[in-house]
Design a protein around this motif. Sequence first.
Motif, short mmCIF file in Angstrom:
data_model
loop_
_atom_site.label_atom_id
_atom_site.label_comp_id
_atom_site.label_asym_id
_atom_site.label_seq_id
_atom_site.Cartn_x
_atom_site.Cartn_y
_atom_site.Cartn_z
N GLN A 202 13.16 -2.45 1.03
CA GLN A 202 13.22 -0.99 1.24
C GLN A 202 14.48 -0.57 1.99
O GLN A 202 14.65 0.59 2.34
CB GLN A 202 11.99 -0.50 2.00
CG GLN A 202 10.66 -0.93 1.44
CD GLN A 202 10.59 -0.83 -0.06
OE1 GLN A 202 10.93 0.20 -0.64
NE2 GLN A 202 10.15 -1.90 -0.71
N GLN A 345 -1.40 5.65 8.27
CA GLN A 345 -1.12 6.53 7.13
C GLN A 345 0.01 7.50 7.44
O GLN A 345 0.78 7.87 6.54
CB GLN A 345 -2.40 7.27 6.75
CG GLN A 345 -3.46 6.35 6.16
CD GLN A 345 -4.73 7.06 5.77
OE1 GLN A 345 -4.98 8.19 6.17
NE2 GLN A 345 -5.56 6.38 4.99
N ASP A 350 7.53 5.20 5.85
CA ASP A 350 7.62 6.07 4.67
C ASP A 350 8.70 7.14 4.88
O ASP A 350 9.45 7.45 3.95
CB ASP A 350 6.27 6.73 4.40
CG ASP A 350 5.27 5.76 3.78
OD1 ASP A 350 5.66 5.03 2.85
OD2 ASP A 350 4.12 5.72 4.22
N GLU A 351 8.76 7.70 6.07
CA GLU A 351 9.76 8.73 6.36
C GLU A 351 11.18 8.18 6.20
O GLU A 351 12.05 8.85 5.64
CB GLU A 351 9.57 9.28 7.77
CG GLU A 351 8.33 10.14 7.94
CD GLU A 351 8.21 10.67 9.36
OE1 GLU A 351 9.11 10.40 10.19
OE2 GLU A 351 7.20 11.36 9.64
N GLN A 354 12.19 7.69 2.56
CA GLN A 354 12.51 8.95 1.89
C GLN A 354 13.82 9.57 2.39
O GLN A 354 14.42 10.39 1.69
CB GLN A 354 11.36 9.95 2.08
CG GLN A 354 10.04 9.52 1.48
CD GLN A 354 10.16 9.17 0.00
OE1 GLN A 354 10.86 9.83 -0.76
NE2 GLN A 354 9.46 8.12 -0.42
N ARG A 376 8.87 7.20 -5.97
CA ARG A 376 9.07 7.66 -4.59
C ARG A 376 7.77 8.03 -3.89
O ARG A 376 7.73 8.18 -2.68
CB ARG A 376 10.05 8.84 -4.56
CG ARG A 376 11.44 8.43 -4.99
CD ARG A 376 12.49 9.49 -4.83
NE ARG A 376 13.70 9.08 -5.52
CZ ARG A 376 14.83 9.77 -5.57
NH1 ARG A 376 14.89 10.95 -4.94
NH2 ARG A 376 15.89 9.32 -6.22
N LYS A 377 6.72 8.16 -4.66
CA LYS A 377 5.42 8.47 -4.06
C LYS A 377 4.66 7.20 -3.65
O LYS A 377 3.58 7.29 -3.06
CB LYS A 377 4.58 9.28 -5.04
CG LYS A 377 5.10 10.70 -5.26
CD LYS A 377 4.16 11.50 -6.14
CE LYS A 377 4.65 12.94 -6.31
NZ LYS A 377 3.74 13.75 -7.16
N LYS A 379 3.60 4.45 -1.38
CA LYS A 379 3.62 4.29 0.07
C LYS A 379 4.20 2.93 0.46
O LYS A 379 4.14 1.97 -0.31
CB LYS A 379 2.21 4.45 0.64
CG LYS A 379 1.63 5.84 0.46
CD LYS A 379 0.35 6.02 1.28
CE LYS A 379 -0.77 5.14 0.78
NZ LYS A 379 -2.05 5.42 1.51
N PHE A 380 4.69 2.85 1.67
CA PHE A 380 5.27 1.61 2.18
C PHE A 380 4.28 0.45 2.09
O PHE A 380 4.63 -0.64 1.67
CB PHE A 380 5.74 1.81 3.62
CG PHE A 380 6.24 0.56 4.28
CD1 PHE A 380 7.35 -0.11 3.79
CD2 PHE A 380 5.60 0.05 5.40
CE1 PHE A 380 7.81 -1.28 4.39
CE2 PHE A 380 6.06 -1.11 6.02
CZ PHE A 380 7.17 -1.77 5.51
N ARG A 383 4.12 -0.78 -1.30
CA ARG A 383 5.34 -1.51 -1.64
C ARG A 383 5.26 -2.94 -1.13
O ARG A 383 5.77 -3.86 -1.77
CB ARG A 383 6.56 -0.79 -1.07
CG ARG A 383 6.82 0.57 -1.72
CD ARG A 383 7.86 1.39 -0.97
NE ARG A 383 7.93 2.74 -1.47
CZ ARG A 383 9.00 3.29 -2.07
NH1 ARG A 383 10.10 2.58 -2.22
NH2 ARG A 383 8.97 4.54 -2.48
#
Length: 550
Positions: A202, A345, A350-351, A354, A376-377, A379-380, A383
Amino acid sequence: MDRQYFESISVLSPFEIKDELIKLARKGAEKSSKLFLNAGRGNPNWIATRARGAYFLLGQFALTEARRSYDDPKAGVAGMPPRDGCHARFVAWTKKQIANAKGWDEEENGELPAKTLADAVEFAIKKFDFNPDAFVHELTDSIIGDNYPVPDRALYHNEIITHEYLMWAMCAGHRPDAKFDLYPVEGGTAAMCYIFKALKNQRLLNAGDTIALGTPIFTPYLEMPELEDYGLHVTRMSAEQEDKFQFTDFDFETLADPKVKALFLVNPGNPSATAMTSEAISRLVNFVKTRRPDLMILTDDVYGTFVPNFESIMGHLPRNTIGVYSFSKYFGCTGWRLGVISVAQDNIFDERIQSHPEELLKVIDARYIALTPEPRKVKFIDRIVADSRDVALNHTAGLSLPQQAMMTMFGLVELMDEAKIYQEACINICVQRFNNLVEAMGVEVDVGHYFDYYYGIIDFAFWLRKYANEDIVDWVKANIHPLDIPFRLAEDHGIVLLNGSGFAAPDWSARVSFANLNDDAYSEIGRAVRSIARGYVQAYQAANGMKITG
């Protein structure tokens, strides 16, 4: 063995040096007619029986269910467990098992497994408002192992139960409002591998980036960043024995440099065996919130269950923290390979993904485009799941269902134990062994409330400084290689301890596990350690023309 040999192997992992120590210790034990004692590895020599009894009985019920849909006993072929009505059948089956065990002596044998199983299922249904058939079917289908994990990240009911267990095990002293997504994995080992890989993929950690390690620390955290796969720079935030292995404000200044992208902790420590105090946690929380809200944190809390009312960093800084937990040590199930990754959550991972530049986002999108038209939706945490199977095999990702069923049983039985009898028993095992060691060493140790008693660091320099004098310490450091300690213990006493330097602990120290040998063995280890220290003192006295004392 000479200093040159020690220098040549000092770069090895202590777990590799261990193999040579074991060979020497076996020979040493044979020569001296002493027992071979390996306290170098922390595999506990106890197991949790109640959850296992329920688990193995559950398998028998699941077989009766499988035979309902299809049965060819001659060929040994059955179908898949059906869902409709399975809870009612489970209740009737467990009642029959209980009725058929009228002679069972709970004082002698513990709680009847059928009762544990029945109680655990009803406890879960009531506590979590589960659909009875859906929950029992998850259990039967899981223990049979006839399906791929669906959902692949975590089974629905197992995730809810394990989440609640983690809130007790990791956050008993400070339960957060945050909700965590969980990924059950093949032990803490797999968790480490998957997290390192995902952070790299990531672009949250890139080659050349700097991470901080709270040391002393479990050896792989020292070794993995240096692999070509990751190429990370490491700065150490060192907790000292003089501070009872607590991080100070000065230590946290290591994190002030924005080049430090992440902090990796083992809490309670391995090998320091000390959990962060409430005061130390408060200092870290304040530091992160006021000065480094962008800091990523990984906390490995495997030994937290050995500290009553343990407080994990994940409970205090949920947005910043990836949690790692393994069931292995507490439940005596290293062979089961049961671990879990936790990510809130609402999180910074995630921030930060993005917020990557558009050009980089397109590169990362390409990695996951086969999973969804809107990568892109993803979630970490998902992933991490995909990366654990190199994305292309995401459809077969997830911890095996029999393993998840065992995780469910461990969690439920522990949650039902409101008096925490099991926890107290496990802690007492380690405390007794610790006491045997220090008594045989002839030292007084005040470890404090936050010590977990699972491991210990025997710091020869610290000990000699306290009970002898600084001149002896200086002489030892000038004339004796740190690896002489574990090698002398192995060769002369048949005892295996790991070198503390391999964990970024003090060089003239050794790690002892209180988990894997019988109680009396630790008295033997204590006497051997005392003999080694006495030998160093006598060598110093001889070198300086002094009268040798006993």
